[in-house]
Design an enzyme around this catalytic site. Sequence first.
Site, mmCIF file in Angstrom:
data_model
loop_
_atom_site.group_PDB
_atom_site.id
_atom_site.type_symbol
_atom_site.label_atom_id
_atom_site.label_comp_id
_atom_site.label_asym_id
_atom_site.label_seq_id
_atom_site.Cartn_x
_atom_site.Cartn_y
_atom_site.Cartn_z
ATOM 1 N N HIS A 176 40.638 52.781 -0.639
ATOM 2 C CA HIS A 176 40.851 53.955 0.204
ATOM 3 C C HIS A 176 40.865 55.248 -0.614
ATOM 4 C CE1 HIS A 176 43.428 50.880 2.551
ATOM 5 N NE2 HIS A 176 42.185 50.836 2.991
ATOM 6 N N LYS A 219 48.210 59.768 -6.529
ATOM 7 C CA LYS A 219 49.263 58.817 -6.172
ATOM 8 C C LYS A 219 49.957 58.307 -7.427
ATOM 9 C CE LYS A 219 46.670 57.122 -2.196
ATOM 10 N NZ LYS A 219 45.941 55.988 -1.627
ATOM 11 N N TYR A 257 54.509 54.159 -3.058
ATOM 12 C CA TYR A 257 53.711 55.190 -3.715
ATOM 13 C C TYR A 257 54.039 56.582 -3.212
ATOM 14 C CZ TYR A 257 50.450 54.094 0.184
ATOM 15 O OH TYR A 257 49.878 53.821 1.403
ATOM 16 N N ASP A 278 39.642 47.544 7.056
ATOM 17 C CA ASP A 278 39.158 47.447 5.674
ATOM 18 C C ASP A 278 37.893 46.596 5.576
ATOM 19 O OD1 ASP A 278 41.114 49.138 4.790
ATOM 20 O OD2 ASP A 278 42.272 47.622 3.714
#
Length: 182
Positions: free
Chosen positions: A62, A72, A132, A170
Amino acid sequence: MKVTKTKIEGCFVIEPKVFEDERGYFFESFNQEKFELLTGAKPFFVQDNQSKSVRGVLRGLHFQTGQYAQAKLVQVLQGEVMDVAVDLRNGSKSFGQVVTHILSSENRKQMYIPRGCAHGFITLSEKAIFSYKCDNFYNKEAEGGIIYNDSTFGIDWLLEDHELILSEKDLQLPAYSESTLV
């Protein structure tokens, strides 16, 4: 804190200094001043996310595009994952490079993924809690992705295909050659 550069420019593996005794342990999971000093990166985190996954769950690859791109800082609170970053930044010295690293609640390592990289992970333990920090807010219209098994990157996800669990979303991600890039 120990910071190790990866082959992706601006991507780092971070090992905190852990203090353990008979009571348990303590460590500083993030310190803006030390982070900037050791990495040169200056993220301002605005959103924290957490997911729980069972063995074989693969989330990714992603990314967020344009003004909504995200850096991140990821870590595992319980269990073990293989974390993956792919540099999609045109003009980057490390464009197209892939970094994989095992993150676990045992090794307490973190990975910092800069803006412009695709990100994913696979759960290797029976379950994992993954956390995250993001330096930009999520924007649905800016989300993008690349199918996990794209031959361009040749990522070894460490588990057999029949063990993988992916969301329908996904599974529908495009190949790199067909994607809307960062």
